[in-house]
Design a protein around this motif. Sequence first.
Motif, PDB file in Angstrom:
ATOM      1  N   ASN A 113       0.807  -1.222   0.000  1.00 26.77           N
ATOM      2  CA  ASN A 113       0.000   0.000   0.000  1.00 26.77           C
ATOM      3  C   ASN A 113       0.836   1.266   0.000  1.00 26.77           C
ATOM      4  O   ASN A 113       0.383   2.319   0.451  1.00 26.77           O
ATOM      5  N   GLN A 114       2.083   1.158  -0.453  1.00 21.92           N
ATOM      6  CA  GLN A 114       2.901   2.358  -0.601  1.00 21.92           C
ATOM      7  C   GLN A 114       2.630   2.956  -1.968  1.00 21.92           C
ATOM      8  O   GLN A 114       2.353   2.229  -2.933  1.00 21.92           O
ATOM      9  N   LEU A 115       2.719   4.266  -2.033  1.00 20.67           N
ATOM     10  CA  LEU A 115       2.424   4.957  -3.285  1.00 20.67           C
ATOM     11  C   LEU A 115       3.686   5.458  -3.959  1.00 20.67           C
ATOM     12  O   LEU A 115       4.624   5.907  -3.302  1.00 20.67           O
ATOM     13  N   ALA A 116       3.682   5.380  -5.278  1.00 21.92           N
ATOM     14  CA  ALA A 116       4.742   5.982  -6.089  1.00 21.92           C
ATOM     15  C   ALA A 116       4.054   6.763  -7.204  1.00 21.92           C
ATOM     16  O   ALA A 116       3.211   6.221  -7.916  1.00 21.92           O
ATOM     17  N   VAL A 117       4.390   8.043  -7.295  1.00 29.31           N
ATOM     18  CA  VAL A 117       3.743   8.897  -8.288  1.00 29.31           C
ATOM     19  C   VAL A 117       4.775   9.361  -9.311  1.00 29.31           C
ATOM     20  O   VAL A 117       5.843   9.865  -8.942  1.00 29.31           O
ATOM     21  N   VAL A 118       4.455   9.166 -10.582  1.00 29.29           N
ATOM     22  CA  VAL A 118       5.280   9.699 -11.661  1.00 29.29           C
ATOM     23  C   VAL A 118       4.601  10.975 -12.155  1.00 29.29           C
ATOM     24  O   VAL A 118       3.410  10.970 -12.485  1.00 29.29           O
ATOM     25  N   ALA A 119       5.346  12.074 -12.173  1.00 31.72           N
ATOM     26  CA  ALA A 119       4.801  13.356 -12.630  1.00 31.72           C
ATOM     27  C   ALA A 119       5.344  13.670 -14.016  1.00 31.72           C
ATOM     28  O   ALA A 119       6.564  13.676 -14.220  1.00 31.72           O
ATOM     29  N   VAL A 120       4.426  13.913 -14.946  1.00 28.61           N
ATOM     30  CA  VAL A 120       4.806  14.297 -16.302  1.00 28.61           C
ATOM     31  C   VAL A 120       4.408  15.755 -16.506  1.00 28.61           C
ATOM     32  O   VAL A 120       3.219  16.090 -16.540  1.00 28.61           O
ATOM     33  N   LEU A 121       5.404  16.633 -16.605  1.00 31.41           N
ATOM     34  CA  LEU A 121       5.153  18.063 -16.797  1.00 31.41           C
ATOM     35  C   LEU A 121       4.751  18.327 -18.243  1.00 31.41           C
ATOM     36  O   LEU A 121       5.208  17.627 -19.156  1.00 31.41           O
ATOM     37  N   MET A 122       3.904  19.323 -18.454  1.00 33.31           N
ATOM     38  CA  MET A 122       3.425  19.601 -19.809  1.00 33.31           C
ATOM     39  C   MET A 122       3.353  21.099 -20.062  1.00 33.31           C
ATOM     40  O   MET A 122       2.963  21.874 -19.196  1.00 33.31           O
ATOM     41  N   ASP A 123       3.734  21.475 -21.272  1.00 33.33           N
ATOM     42  CA  ASP A 123       3.623  22.861 -21.726  1.00 33.33           C
ATOM     43  C   ASP A 123       2.907  22.876 -23.074  1.00 33.33           C
ATOM     44  O   ASP A 123       2.835  21.849 -23.752  1.00 33.33           O
ATOM     45  N   PRO A 124       2.379  24.034 -23.481  1.00 33.92           N
ATOM     46  CA  PRO A 124       1.667  24.098 -24.764  1.00 33.92           C
ATOM     47  C   PRO A 124       2.566  23.725 -25.937  1.00 33.92           C
ATOM     48  O   PRO A 124       3.757  24.044 -25.949  1.00 33.92           O
ATOM     49  N   GLY A 125       1.976  23.068 -26.923  1.00 35.54           N
ATOM     50  CA  GLY A 125       2.693  22.595 -28.104  1.00 35.54           C
ATOM     51  C   GLY A 125       1.778  21.683 -28.896  1.00 35.54           C
ATOM     52  O   GLY A 125       0.558  21.871 -28.874  1.00 35.54           O
ATOM     53  N   PRO A 126       2.343  20.684 -29.553  1.00 32.49           N
ATOM     54  CA  PRO A 126       1.499  19.721 -30.275  1.00 32.49           C
ATOM     55  C   PRO A 126       0.530  19.032 -29.321  1.00 32.49           C
ATOM     56  O   PRO A 126       0.847  18.847 -28.137  1.00 32.49           O
ATOM     57  N   PRO A 127      -0.665  18.670 -29.804  1.00 34.62           N
ATOM     58  CA  PRO A 127      -1.648  18.038 -28.930  1.00 34.62           C
ATOM     59  C   PRO A 127      -1.164  16.697 -28.385  1.00 34.62           C
ATOM     60  O   PRO A 127      -0.361  16.020 -29.014  1.00 34.62           O
ATOM     61  N   SER A 128      -1.664  16.357 -27.206  1.00 34.16           N
ATOM     62  CA  SER A 128      -1.342  15.064 -26.606  1.00 34.16           C
ATOM     63  C   SER A 128      -2.394  14.050 -27.031  1.00 34.16           C
ATOM     64  O   SER A 128      -3.586  14.248 -26.763  1.00 34.16           O
ATOM     65  N   PRO A 129      -1.979  12.950 -27.681  1.00 33.40           N
ATOM     66  CA  PRO A 129      -2.957  11.948 -28.101  1.00 33.40           C
ATOM     67  C   PRO A 129      -3.677  11.316 -26.911  1.00 33.40           C
ATOM     68  O   PRO A 129      -4.881  11.020 -26.992  1.00 33.40           O
ATOM     69  N   LEU A 130      -2.979  11.138 -25.812  1.00 37.66           N
ATOM     70  CA  LEU A 130      -3.638  10.532 -24.658  1.00 37.66           C
ATOM     71  C   LEU A 130      -4.680  11.475 -24.063  1.00 37.66           C
ATOM     72  O   LEU A 130      -5.799  11.074 -23.744  1.00 37.66           O
ATOM     73  N   ILE A 131      -4.313  12.752 -23.951  1.00 40.71           N
ATOM     74  CA  ILE A 131      -5.278  13.719 -23.417  1.00 40.71           C
ATOM     75  C   ILE A 131      -6.479  13.829 -24.348  1.00 40.71           C
ATOM     76  O   ILE A 131      -7.616  13.967 -23.898  1.00 40.71           O
ATOM     77  N   ASN A 132      -6.233  13.720 -25.627  1.00 38.91           N
ATOM     78  CA  ASN A 132      -7.351  13.747 -26.563  1.00 38.91           C
ATOM     79  C   ASN A 132      -8.363  12.645 -26.245  1.00 38.91           C
ATOM     80  O   ASN A 132      -9.581  12.870 -26.260  1.00 38.91           O
ATOM     81  N   LYS A 133      -7.852  11.466 -25.924  1.00 36.55           N
ATOM     82  CA  LYS A 133      -8.767  10.358 -25.583  1.00 36.55           C
ATOM     83  C   LYS A 133      -9.507  10.646 -24.277  1.00 36.55           C
ATOM     84  O   LYS A 133     -10.706  10.434 -24.170  1.00 36.55           O
ATOM     85  N   VAL A 134      -8.779  11.128 -23.293  1.00 33.76           N
ATOM     86  CA  VAL A 134      -9.418  11.383 -21.987  1.00 33.76           C
ATOM     87  C   VAL A 134     -10.476  12.472 -22.119  1.00 33.76           C
ATOM     88  O   VAL A 134     -11.596  12.338 -21.627  1.00 33.76           O
ATOM     89  N   TRP A 135     -10.139  13.548 -22.842  1.00 35.68           N
ATOM     90  CA  TRP A 135     -11.078  14.658 -22.989  1.00 35.68           C
ATOM     91  C   TRP A 135     -12.309  14.221 -23.800  1.00 35.68           C
ATOM     92  O   TRP A 135     -13.383  14.758 -23.622  1.00 35.68           O
ATOM     93  N   THR A 136     -12.104  13.238 -24.687  1.00 42.48           N
ATOM     94  CA  THR A 136     -13.225  12.716 -25.482  1.00 42.48           C
ATOM     95  C   THR A 136     -14.305  12.145 -24.574  1.00 42.48           C
ATOM     96  O   THR A 136     -15.495  12.225 -24.879  1.00 42.48           O
ATOM     97  N   TYR A 137     -13.872  11.592 -23.456  1.00 46.04           N
ATOM     98  CA  TYR A 137     -14.832  10.964 -22.532  1.00 46.04           C
ATOM     99  C   TYR A 137     -15.000  11.822 -21.283  1.00 46.04           C
ATOM    100  O   TYR A 137     -15.161  11.310 -20.174  1.00 46.04           O
ATOM    101  N   MET A 138     -14.950  13.120 -21.493  1.00 48.22           N
ATOM    102  CA  MET A 138     -15.007  14.049 -20.368  1.00 48.22           C
ATOM    103  C   MET A 138     -16.368  13.992 -19.659  1.00 48.22           C
ATOM    104  O   MET A 138     -17.404  14.095 -20.299  1.00 48.22           O
ATOM    105  N   PRO A 139     -16.371  13.846 -18.345  1.00 49.84           N
ATOM    106  CA  PRO A 139     -17.628  13.861 -17.592  1.00 49.84           C
ATOM    107  C   PRO A 139     -18.273  15.245 -17.669  1.00 49.84           C
ATOM    108  O   PRO A 139     -17.587  16.247 -17.826  1.00 49.84           O
ATOM    109  N   LEU A 140     -19.585  15.257 -17.550  1.00 54.10           N
ATOM    110  CA  LEU A 140     -20.310  16.516 -17.689  1.00 54.10           C
ATOM    111  C   LEU A 140     -20.563  17.187 -16.346  1.00 54.10           C
ATOM    112  O   LEU A 140     -20.961  18.337 -16.289  1.00 54.10           O
ATOM    113  N   ASP A 141     -20.366  16.460 -15.286  1.00 54.78           N
ATOM    114  CA  ASP A 141     -20.657  17.024 -13.972  1.00 54.78           C
ATOM    115  C   ASP A 141     -19.840  16.253 -12.933  1.00 54.78           C
ATOM    116  O   ASP A 141     -19.245  15.221 -13.253  1.00 54.78           O
TER     117      ASP A 141
END
Length: 368
Positions: free
Chosen positions: A258-286
């Motif tokens: 039950n120990q946690l390890a977090v990987v942080a990926v920093l992001m700046d504006p540029g070409p679109p992220s294909p993964l974020i595109n998928k996540v945003w496609t299924y964006m919750p409405l509320d």
Amino acid sequence: MILGCSLGLLSATGHAADAHGSDHSAKPAPKAAPAAGADKAAANDLASRIREGVDRNNQAGKGAKGEGATVIEVRMPKAVTKPSGALANPVDSRRAASTEAAHREPNSREALRAKAMAMANGEKAEGHEEKEDTHGHHGSAHWEYEGVNGPAAWGKMQPEFSTCSLGRRQSPIHILDSDTLVGPAEPLQVRYMPSGGSVVNNGHTLQVDLDPASPNTLTVRGSTYKLIQFHFHHPAEEKVNYKGFSMVAHLVHRNDQNQLAVVAVLMDPGPPSPLINKVWTYMPLDTQDRVQVPPGSINLSELLPQDTRYYQFLGSLTTPPCTEGVLWMVLKTPMTLSTEQLRLFAKLFPNNARPTQPLNGRVVREVP
Ligand SMILES: [Zn+2]
């Protein structure tokens, strides 16, 4: 039921916590100062009108939605519906939250009561939250990123949150090359596969919970951790050599202890992220909405840079209860997302970043 703060996740100490570590088992924050008497009088007036409205609603039957809404819109004094600007004022923040609730469920008894409470004074609004806050929670005040329930107040909101103010190994941090220890490299061993899951707006961020069967793993320091969820902050919580970033993705892994390890990926504006595109496609409405992602459509490899050198240190959850003992790896190479992708997230979460916390002599390893 609200999803935002009920997602089960055991933190490093075995503390029950959600993705961000929320734990709502305790008492709410200290009472806020009462508002002016004029507000109180107006609230009493409103309360009686609301009673009328609710009674009328009851008489008219359950389908009388329009009528309840009229009660609010017509009879609310302007001062209440007027945007109150900064949320630094406790009463103003209550109003904002209550308005939000009323917006979502304009007819509900809760929404009406919330308005009256918010007008009366901060103290009563707290009392209200104790039973049922604007997000439908029971038994706790709500931490936020700004205003009276902002990061500076987290540690005092509930006994379980005390680590947020008393902890000595808190996250996020400002990483300075001048402070790091450059040591022998342990390459980041990640094994990410196309996976399914669901996207949820938990009120603090957009989060993807991966299917428990998903075989995504991270091996570091002799232990294998399983990826359980990832989520986003805007702006990025971490700073590196005085530079901030537009966004960060936190990939939260947990091992059998039950120990946690977090990987942080920093992001700046540029070409679109294909993964974020998928996540945003299924964006919750509320905040109460959870959207299933088709099996195999999430591949975290798309989010990682080729160069996975990283900074490593011990820190905490960056949200209440700020539990410590979390192993952090901040990747040195930032990735990109488009300004449109960023804008969409920023509309939902204009600021969901905790300020950087003191290093307090901690070692930050720089893995070359
Ligand atoms: Zn995070």
